[in-house]
Design an enzyme around this catalytic site. Structure first.
Site, PDB file in Angstrom:
ATOM      1  N   ALA A  94     123.166  -8.459  19.825  1.00 40.78           N
ATOM      2  CA  ALA A  94     122.063  -9.379  19.516  1.00 40.78           C
ATOM      3  C   ALA A  94     122.020 -10.437  20.617  1.00 40.78           C
ATOM      4  O   ALA A  94     122.475 -11.569  20.433  1.00 40.78           O
ATOM      5  CB  ALA A  94     122.255 -10.013  18.144  1.00 40.78           C
ATOM      6  N   ASP A 123     109.761  13.848  18.255  1.00 44.16           N
ATOM      7  CA  ASP A 123     108.399  13.476  17.895  1.00 44.16           C
ATOM      8  C   ASP A 123     107.790  12.559  18.949  1.00 44.16           C
ATOM      9  O   ASP A 123     108.478  11.749  19.575  1.00 44.16           O
ATOM     10  CB  ASP A 123     108.417  12.756  16.543  1.00 44.16           C
ATOM     11  CG  ASP A 123     107.047  12.241  16.162  1.00 44.16           C
ATOM     12  OD1 ASP A 123     106.171  13.075  15.875  1.00 44.16           O
ATOM     13  OD2 ASP A 123     106.838  11.008  16.186  1.00 44.16           O
ATOM     14  N   GLU A 147     107.448  17.719  20.879  1.00 50.73           N
ATOM     15  CA  GLU A 147     106.068  17.625  20.402  1.00 50.73           C
ATOM     16  C   GLU A 147     105.298  16.903  21.512  1.00 50.73           C
ATOM     17  O   GLU A 147     105.332  15.683  21.617  1.00 50.73           O
ATOM     18  CB  GLU A 147     105.992  16.843  19.089  1.00 50.73           C
ATOM     19  CG  GLU A 147     104.616  16.892  18.462  1.00 50.73           C
ATOM     20  CD  GLU A 147     104.177  15.574  17.845  1.00 50.73           C
ATOM     21  OE1 GLU A 147     103.251  15.601  17.030  1.00 50.73           O
ATOM     22  OE2 GLU A 147     104.728  14.518  18.181  1.00 50.73           O
TER      23      GLU A 147
END
Length: 650
Positions: free
Chosen positions: A54, A316, A371
């Site tokens: 972080a 994807d 894809e």
């Protein structure tokens, strides 16, 4: 020359990143196991180590059931490079201070939001809450895999699946339901690969898993991590490999239970400003140039293979990753200038090359599918040749072509040459997954092939106890022909979305405000094929026998087909692949007698699969005892709206 220069530059960037991994992290093997050091880890003495990245945070605190939700009693210590660590010793009885199945949160001072660790392995949502909770998953008896991974199939026959809709009941189905009720069906149908969608945790069920909030957590709405492990283990015992739908192209905008603003900035895992926003998907875009983002995403892939024993991935949204314009408003013509230049995101290219190189180096039989709709060259070339390293790409033009034909053309106007061109329009040596329809066509707003063909007649006229009307007759015959033509001519692998093999009626729509949170269309009515009184069983039987026949003769693993006939007037297509002769008569009315076709290998041929068979909802017009000898091969009867397949006897 521009193409060659681009490929050299791309490979050079990849090699540079690989060298940096070796120098800074001791190699990619250790780097991609970062899930063993980030998040929460239990040490041999039962102490716990928490670690996060972080960089913009001023302070981090851990809170949860273990400390009575005290926001400040357990601060993280800041380390270099934006990392934070916290060590919690075991309790007096030597057990871990944080017990299995207890809730945790990360907090920052001055902020009212609690956060979930990006590396959380399990998150759950209370029924009345909209926010997910981080749950410490450390079961006393973790699931132990019993079965080895199956060998990589020579022919890939994929059953695209969604666990939550895999039941006739109007509810969210479970991993256990899939294991016990769906896996046997997939095995019976002859598919050797399952592609699981929507597994990475996503807060919004109706997103179909495309708005991921927790990348390392298997969706808890379907059950526990151990139940997913059992699902994959049982699939392996049946000889079926399992691929995960990996969504690394973008992430949910959620802040409280997602990655967004984890350290308080608008960047962290993502690009800052407009570059970090996907305007159409309303989601965040990863910064692939960031060292820690590479650690997170590459370790994520490794986690699913190691912990759950997935066998590969369907990536994807690859087109969105490859270009700065994300494919928005871009029509790709195939001109190579569209694939090279400043519009290409080199950081994303290098990430995909790293991912494929690492996966295929560590797991020889790992399968990766892209894809990708733009037609990016070298997508499936090996990384060492300058390619991106995918094994397959989805042949996304094929389902679009079938939908266009059914929407815009009468049966007598179908263009045989255009259909064949669409089926065979792929680069030599670039393996494609062909499909007539996937989940995209099933989702609300579109229609499945069966619904385009038969529409409302499916509600009243699918009984096998009454004669077929003309709509059902045409629909059943074309449903079979479209699927086998795609299966046999369209690629080197085949995909089917669950339920479409038997012409599942209606569409797929998840519960949402617009449909009053209804589950009526968020299910698969497998019960329709459990009776021979409905014609859905006939479509199921044809799909099963089509796959079993491919398993025997292996046309998907064979070189491209040799096409001998694409006769526009007769509406006949004939081709040979893997010593199998395929003959399709798409004419809506014309049957032919004494029809001659060319064949390649000399020998004796006999009908082995015939979609006009009565068991498949056909009319039984062919004599399967007839033997055909070369030269010439002549059909005494070639009925309309049917296909026949001739196989060579050895």
């Amino acid at each position: 020359s521009q193409f060659c220069e681009q490929e050299k530059m791309k490979y050079g960037l990849f090699k540079k990143q690989l060298t940096l991994l070796e120098e800074a992290e001791g190699g990619f093997d250790q780097f991609t196991r970062s899930y063993k050091s980030y998040g929460v880890q239990r040490m041999p003495d039962n102490s716990l180590v928490f670690k996060e990245w972080a960089p913009a945070a001023e302070a981090l605190f851990l809170t949860g059931d273990f400390n009575g939700w005290d926001n400040f009693s357990h601060p993280y210590t800041k380390k270099e490079f934006g990392k934070w660590e916290l060590h919690i010793p075991p309790k007096e009885d030597k057990t871990p201070a944080v017990t299995h199945n207890s809730k945790l949160k990360v907090s920052r001072p001055g902020e009212r939001l609690y956060r979930i660790s990006p590396w959380a392995k399990y998150v759950t949502r209370h029924e009345k809450s909209v926010i997910y909770d981080w749950v410490h998953w450390d079961p006393p008896q973790p699931y132990i895999h019993k079965h080895p991974r199956p060998q990589k199939p020579r022919s890939l026959r994929i059953y695209e699946s969604h666990v939550g809709i895999a039941s006739p009941e109007g509810k969210v189905a479970s991993y256990s339901n899939f294991t016990h009720n769906v896996l046997p069906r997939i095995k019976d149908l002859g598919y050797n690969c399952i592609q699981l969608m929507a597994i990475m945790e996503h807060a919004y069920y109706a997103s179909f898993g495309y708005q991921v909030t927790s990348f390392f957590a298997a969706s808890s709405r379907f059950g526990t991590p151990e139940e997913l492990k059992e699902l994959i283990d049982v699939a392996h015992s049946l000889g079926i490999i399992v691929l995960l739908d990996a969504v690394h192209s973008h992430a949910s905008k959620n802040t409280e239970d997602g990655l967004n603003q984890f350290d308080g900035s608008d960047s962290c895992f993502f690009h800052s400003g407009p570059r970090g926003e996907h305007s159409l998907w309303d989601s965040k875009l990863f910064n692939y140039s960031s060292w820690e983002v590479l650690r997170f995403l590459l370790s994520n892939l490794r986690w699913w293979l190691e912990e759950y024993r997935f066998d590969g991935f369907r990536f994807d949204g690859v087109t969105s990753m490859l270009y700065h314009h994300h494919g928005i408003g871009s029509g790709f013509s195939g001109d190579y200038a569209e694939y090279f230049g400043l519009q290409v995101d080199e950081d994303a290219l290098v990430y995909l090359m790293l991912a494929n190189h690492i996966l295929h180096t560590l797991y020889e039989d790992c399968i990766t599918i892209a894809e990708e709709v733009s037609g990016m060259p070298n997508l499936c070339c090996p990384v060492q040749e300058g390619g991106l390293g995918f094994d397959y790409r989805l042949a996304m033009a094929i389902p679009d072509k079938w939908i266009q034909i059914l929407k815009e053309f009468k049966d007598e106007d179908w263009d045989m040459g255009n259909i064949v061109h669409t089926m065979t329009n792929r680069r030599y040596g670039e393996k494609c997954i062909a499909y007539a329809e996937s989940h995209d066509q099933a989702l609300v707003g579109d229609k499945t092939l069966a619904f385009w063909l038969m529409d409302k007649e499916m509600y009243t006229s699918m009984s096998a106890l009454i004669p077929m009307n003309s709509v059902i007759d045409r629909g059943i015959q074309l449903h079979k022909m479209i699927r086998l033509l795609t299966h046999s001519l369209g690629g080197e692998g085949y995909l089917n979305f669950m339920g479409n093999e038997f012409g599942h009626p209606e569409w797929l729509d998840f519960p949402r405000v617009g449909n009053n949170e209804s589950y009526h269309y968020a299910r698969r009515q497998f019960n329709l094929v459990d009776t021979d009184r409905l014609r859905y069983w006939q479509l199921y039987a044809f799909d099963r026998d089509m796959n079993r026949t491919e398993d025997k003769y292996g046309w998907l693993a064979a070189p491209p087909a040799n096409i001998s006939v694409k006769h526009q007037g007769d509406k006949v297509i004939v081709f040979e692949r893997a010593n199998v002769i395929f003959i399709f008569n798409f004419h809506p009315t014309n049957s032919y007698s004494s029809y001659r076709v060319a064949v390649g290998p000399p020998g004796k041929y006999k009908i082995k699969l015939d979609s006009d068979g009565i068991q498949y909802g056909g009319h039984g017009r062919l004599d399967h005892n007839t033997e055909f000898f070369t030269e010439p091969m002549e059909f005494k009867n070639l009925p309309n709206s049917m296909l026949v397949m001739l196989l060579e006897f050895e």
